[in-house]
Scaffold this motif. Structure first.
Motif, short mmCIF file in Angstrom:
data_model
loop_
_atom_site.label_atom_id
_atom_site.label_comp_id
_atom_site.label_asym_id
_atom_site.label_seq_id
_atom_site.Cartn_x
_atom_site.Cartn_y
_atom_site.Cartn_z
N LEU A 698 -12.77 48.37 7.82
CA LEU A 698 -12.37 49.03 9.10
C LEU A 698 -10.96 49.46 9.29
O LEU A 698 -10.56 50.22 10.02
CB LEU A 698 -12.64 47.94 10.54
N ARG A 701 -9.48 49.34 12.79
CA ARG A 701 -10.07 50.24 13.66
C ARG A 701 -10.84 49.73 14.59
O ARG A 701 -12.02 49.47 14.56
CB ARG A 701 -10.70 51.42 12.99
N ILE A 704 -14.21 50.66 16.66
CA ILE A 704 -15.56 50.79 16.05
C ILE A 704 -16.43 49.65 16.01
O ILE A 704 -17.52 49.38 16.75
CB ILE A 704 -15.46 51.41 14.38
N TYR A 800 -19.54 46.27 7.49
CA TYR A 800 -18.08 46.28 7.45
C TYR A 800 -17.38 45.17 6.81
O TYR A 800 -18.10 44.04 7.20
CB TYR A 800 -17.33 46.90 8.63
N GLN A 842 -23.38 47.28 11.77
CA GLN A 842 -23.70 48.04 13.14
C GLN A 842 -24.57 49.43 12.72
O GLN A 842 -24.15 50.24 12.08
CB GLN A 842 -22.11 48.93 13.20
N TYR A 890 -19.13 61.04 14.65
CA TYR A 890 -20.20 59.96 14.30
C TYR A 890 -20.80 60.05 12.89
O TYR A 890 -21.38 59.01 12.36
CB TYR A 890 -21.06 59.66 15.48
N LEU A 997 -18.97 53.68 21.31
CA LEU A 997 -18.36 53.99 20.10
C LEU A 997 -17.41 55.12 20.08
O LEU A 997 -17.63 56.15 20.63
CB LEU A 997 -19.50 54.37 19.00
N LEU A 998 -16.16 54.96 19.58
CA LEU A 998 -15.15 55.77 19.78
C LEU A 998 -14.60 56.28 21.21
O LEU A 998 -14.98 57.72 21.38
CB LEU A 998 -15.32 56.83 18.70
#
Length: 1016
Positions: A698, A701, A704, A800, A842, A890, A997-998
């Motif tokens: 990741l 980040r 996420i 991840y 995810q 995305y 998400l984001l």
């Protein structure tokens, strides 16, 4: 005045006899390949008239339609007057159950106009086993054009009457000569079939039944039989455990048949501040290890010592152990926690050793574990390694006269298959009842085709006390016969197996009627617990403690989530399914730790086209069996000194060329032991992988994948562990959710759909991915296209790894960066996964943003938003600019680079008439040059709305479903209408764990996620 001056475009036009002039006047640059569909090159010249051309095209279309009808359609629906129960355009559902000797589930099968097109889970009470990715894909295996279509004797097409006469003659000869008759099958778990076999043996006293499981659970069966006197497996209830310690058992994968993930995830979602804790000890990185709160990467040799140490702590014994010091304190701590958990504790193990399995039974007895019960024991594995080995010896000695095989492929799956083939040559008559002309059928006297389970009648007792029925959802497509029909004929019985099954069922259905069991698919009776078992557990602990580490490397064999034992190797959905851990498709490979890879100079690298390349290696067992040029994946979390390799690949027989991938690892499966001592060395060359995920971490980040610990979750406010991103507005920091570039409109009228994804409940199993393929006609593109990053999956499950030991460690490291130079070096280092990283899965699909960036950049308005919250794609409007894909944060949009339907370059199911029978008529088959993506299964939501409208009723919560939410038995995906304030998805959208998400991008998605909580 007109000009007669001549204009030209290129110097080539000035040449006499130039091809440019011919091209200018041709509508079709290349000659139309009419000979391909006429089948006669001399029948016509290439210079046909337009009228003739249209006639030929009409003929070809009609011919293809007739071919499709003559195959499955006419045989499946042999009616002149339409039956009342079949309404064109309306789906019918049939309850059934499946068990192929490896996978099992209770199902609902969706049919359209008599065609089975999709597998769903049977959710009626008592139907506890849900479909995994392989069972969802099995609908496509029904329409496999490589299936065996007619009986064959000595390799030549024959008839069933000839086959029947030959087998009966062989049985008579065997009886006269005193030769053995052996019925070799997989585990059947079918009461009526076992009754038929008992009747067959009664008529043929020289016959015996040998059960062979390609991937053995014999040691666990031996241990259970020694303690409780019955050859079964414990059906653990993970939902009742507050602490789970697993020693080498991938119970979220295929351990003991799988199917434990539903119970496991019930305890993994934090409720009232509580959730179960999971400690995993293993060599390969597995789904179970990825889900664990604490994972110890250790060899199987160390796992055996760890199991003895756990036994010592829980029971108070003092058996000497030889466990590496770096593990001893952690294992002791886990054992103490297990003892403290008492009846809420559970120990499981996948070690292929009877003594290890005895210790598991002993420890759970001492704990009085609520998750460990002997009632309802699993009947899905019955194979005996000893009996299979004895059969091979008898065959080699020439004492087996007639061998009838069903549901097994020992020429492929037996480690020493050469000896089996040698013995088979001495068998007078060998019969292989098989779905395909596989490796065993090719060398048998008789190859007899059997129907797919969706064409068959049958019954199953998957666990003791339960009874389920298998019913056909389509008439047999080919000239096939079930094992049961063959046995009835050999037993001299008249009538059909259906009548025999119906008569036999009354003894198992606990007073329920045949029609009710057939309608429900399953009947649950009462199963008594097996009483008082015991064994000399201390002796087992002493014996296990004496086990020693392998010389050289320790090879750990396993079955991949997609391919299993290899039965469905010709299934393109499964071949293209990315492995949840490595994200590699179309391959098996050897996994090796980073430390060992460095020592042996093995590597992986991403090359210029985005594809992943890797080294080759050679593997040699202690007794000299060698597997050469095995591709290498450097796997974070692999125990040092161990390597992993998947079974189920390397098949050639009855497979399309595209599906003949990977290497056969079964020759290394010596003595049915999944752990082998091997030498491991680098080989020359470089392998090209099809890997769909290049990123390894990741890189901190945190917006996420959001994670926290149970302690912080219980003691801190949500603002701490579910931080809302901040943005700058008028030089002030404000919450991103409070800022909007767009005016919103009222969405409270009608339906508004949300999809909730709980990261705590997602195990990465991939059932949703295959269900999406089936429902939405997602094409298969093949290995070379995957390498070019052109996969067409509408739904992906990102995996991840943490760079540090935990994701929290990644975040802390990121926060402590000082300056630009430190930032560059730190982020570069964080791209490398830890030696034993934490793992997060995810699922990501189109987020159906209310303020979608794709919609604003489409120059032809091909993508637009609905009041119901779905982002629509009008395929006929799309001109393939791909602006929307570039503008999507995305990266969930897929471009049709080629025509995947009816294209010989993509020789998968969409390239033949039979394979296309699986296509869902409610969803377009997309042509080349359009963008496609998740539609949030709009065809399903609209059908629900129309059904309720026609019936004049209100839609109840739970009726709205997507393919992925329907397939997810873990509860990770929940779909519904947020305008229904009482719906489950509305409550989930208001939960403090919810995030988008984001979120800082401001797209306002209709897909919501829930923060992952770890009980560390």
């Amino acid at each position: 005045m007109s000009s007669n001056k001549k204009y030209w475009k290129s110097v080539e036009e000035l040449e006499n006899g130039s091809i440019v002039e011919a091209l200018r006047n041709n509508e079709f640059v290349e000659a139309i390949p009419t000979e391909e569909f006429l089948g006669n090159n001399d029948a016509m010249s290439s210079s046909t008239s337009r009228r003739d051309f249209l006639k030929y095209v009409g003929f070809s279309t009609a011919a293809a339609t007739l071919a499709a009808c003559e195959g499955p359609v006419n045989k499946s629906i042999p009616y002149v007057l339409q039956p009342e129960q079949i309404i064109p355009g309306v789906a019918d559902y049939y309850a059934t159950s499946v068990f192929d000797g490896f996978d099992f589930a209770n199902l609902l099968v969706k049919t359209r106009e008599g065609r089975p097109i999709k597998i769903d889970n049977n959710t009626i009470e008592g139907a506890k086993f849900s479909a995994n990715a392989r069972i969802h894909a099995s609908i496509l295996s029904l329409y496999d054009n490589m299936r065996l279509k007619e009986p064959k004797v000595e390799g030549k097409t024959s008839t069933w009457s000839a086959v029947d006469a030959k087998i009966k003659s062989s049985l008579s000869d065997a009886k006269a000569e005193g030769g053995q008759v052996v019925l070799l099958t997989n585990t059947l778990a079918s009461p009526s079939t076992e009754k038929l076999i008992a009747e067959f043996i009664a008529l043929n006293p020289n016959a015996k039944h040998v059960i062979y499981d390609a991937v053995s659970s014999s040691e666990a069966l031996d241990a259970f039989e020694a303690v409780y006197g019955e050859r079964s497996l414990v059906d653990y209830d993970f939902a009742k455990a507050s602490l789970i310690v697993s020693v080498g058992a991938d119970f979220l994968g295929d351990w003991q048949g799988g199917g434990y993930d539903t119970g496991y995830t019930q305890g993994r979602v934090p409720k009232n501040g509580k959730m179960s804790r999971h400690i995993q000890l293993e060599a390969n990185m597995t789904l179970s290890g990825a889900a664990a709160d604490k994972r110890l990467a250790m060899s199987t040799a160390n796992q055996k010592q760890a199991l003895v140490q756990i036994y010592n702590v829980v029971t108070g014994s003092s058996v000497a152990v030889n466990l590496d010091a770096k593990f001893k304190s952690e294992v002791t701590k886990a054992a103490q926690q297990l003892k403290a958990a008492g009846s809420k504790g559970l120990l499981v193990s996948g070690i292929q050793d009877k003594n290890a399995q005895l210790l598991v039974l002993g420890v759970n007895q001492v704990l009085a574990s609520e998750s460990f019960t002997t009632s309802g024991a699993r009947q899905i594995r019955k194979g005996s390694n000893e009996k299979v080995a004895q059969l091979v010896k008898d065959m080699k000695a020439g004492s087996v006269h007639t061998l009838i095989m069903s549901g097994v492929n020992p020429v492929y799956t037996l480690a020493d298959s050469a000896t089996f083939v040698e013995g088979l040559k001495k068998v007078k008559t060998s019969v292989s009842l098989s779905l395909k002309e596989d490796e065993t059928a090719l060398v048998s006297t008789i190859a007899a085709p059997v129907p797919h389970y969706l064409e068959s009648w049958g019954d199953l007792s998957l666990t003791k006390g339960t009874y389920s029925l298998t019913q056909p959802t389509i008439r047999p497509l080919f000239n096939t016969k079930q094992l049961q029909d063959v046995l009835m004929s050999l037993n001299g019985m008249s009538g059909a197996y259906y009548d025999y099954l119906k008569a036999s069922s009354s003894a198992f259905v606990s007073g329920a009627s045949w029609n009710k069991v057939l309608h429900d698919g399953v009947n649950v009776g009462v199963s008594q617990s097996l009483s008082g078992g015991s064994a000399d557990y201390t002796a087992a602990a002493n014996a296990l403690a004496k086990s020693k580490a392998s010389a050289g490397f320790e090879l750990v064999l396993y079955t991949k989530t997609g391919m299993g034992d290899g039965q469905q190797a010709n299934n393109p959905w499964l071949q293209e399914f990315p492995d949840p851990i490595t994200r590699v498709s179309w391959d098996n490979y050897v996994t090796v730790s980073n430390a060992d890879a460095k020592q042996l100079e093995l590597s992986n690298e991403i090359v210029a086209n985005g594809g992943l390349n890797g080294s080759y290696a050679n593997i040699t067992t202690a007794d000299g069996v060698k597997l050469e040029n095995v591709p290498v994946i450097v796997q974070p979390g692999q125990a040092v000194g161990t390597i992993g390799l998947a079974l189920g690949y390397g098949r050639k027989a009855a497979l399309k060329e595209e599906m003949q991938v990977g290497l056969n690892a079964y020759p290394l499966y010596k003595g049915f032991n999944d752990v082998q001592s091997v030498t491991f060395e680098k080989a020359a060359g470089e392998h090209e992988f099809a890997c769909v995920q290049g990123q390894k971490t990741l890189m901190g980040r945190g917006d996420i994948i959001k994670e926290t610990t149970l302690e912080i979750f219980n003691t801190k406010d949500a603002e701490v562990w579910n931080e809302v991103p901040m943005v700058s507005l008028n030089h002030e920091e404000v919450k991103a959710t409070s800022v909007d570039l767009w005016d919103s409109f009222d969405r409270s009228t009608g339906h508004h759909f949300n999809l909730s994804i709980d990261l705590n409940a997602c195990t990465g199993c991939g059932a949703c991915v295959i269900a999406c393929h089936a429902e939405n006609n997602v094409p298969v593109v093949g290995k070379s296209e995957i390498r070019r990053s052109r996969d067409m999956h509408w739904l992906r499950i990102d995996r991840y790894y943490s760079s540090e030991d935990t994701f929290e460690g990644d975040n802390e490291r990121k926060e402590n960066i000082a300056g630009l130079s430190d930032s560059l070096s730190t982020f570069n280092e964080m791209e490398k996964a830890g030696d034993n990283p934490q793992v997060s899965f995810q699922p990501v699909m189109c987020q159906h943003c209310n303020h979608a960036p794709c919609e604003t950049v489409c120059p032809v308005a091909a993508t637009s938003h609905s009041r119901q919250g779905q982002n629509h794609m009008a395929y006929n409007r799309c001109v393939g600019t791909r602006y929307c894909a570039n503008n999507c944060p995305y990266k969930v949009r897929r471009f049709n680079w080629f025509l995947y339907n009816k294209n010989s370059e993509f020789d998968y199911h969409m390239n033949d008439d039979l394979g296309r029978m699986v296509l869902n008529p409610d969803v377009n088959v997309r042509s080349r040059g359009v963008m496609e993506k998740c539609s949030m299964c709009i065809q399903m939501t609209q059908a629900t709305i129309l059904n309720a409208k026609r019936e004049g009723r209100v839609i109840v919560d739970g009726e709205f479903q997507t393919a992925c939410s329907n397939a997810c038995s873990n509860g990770a995906m929940k779909f519904g209408d947020v305008n229904d304030k009482e719906s489950e998805v509305t409550k989930l959208s208001e939960d403090e764990r919810m995030y988008h998400l984001l979120e800082h991008v401001g797209t306002k998605p209709n897909v919501i996620y829930h923060v992952k909580v770890r009980n560390t």
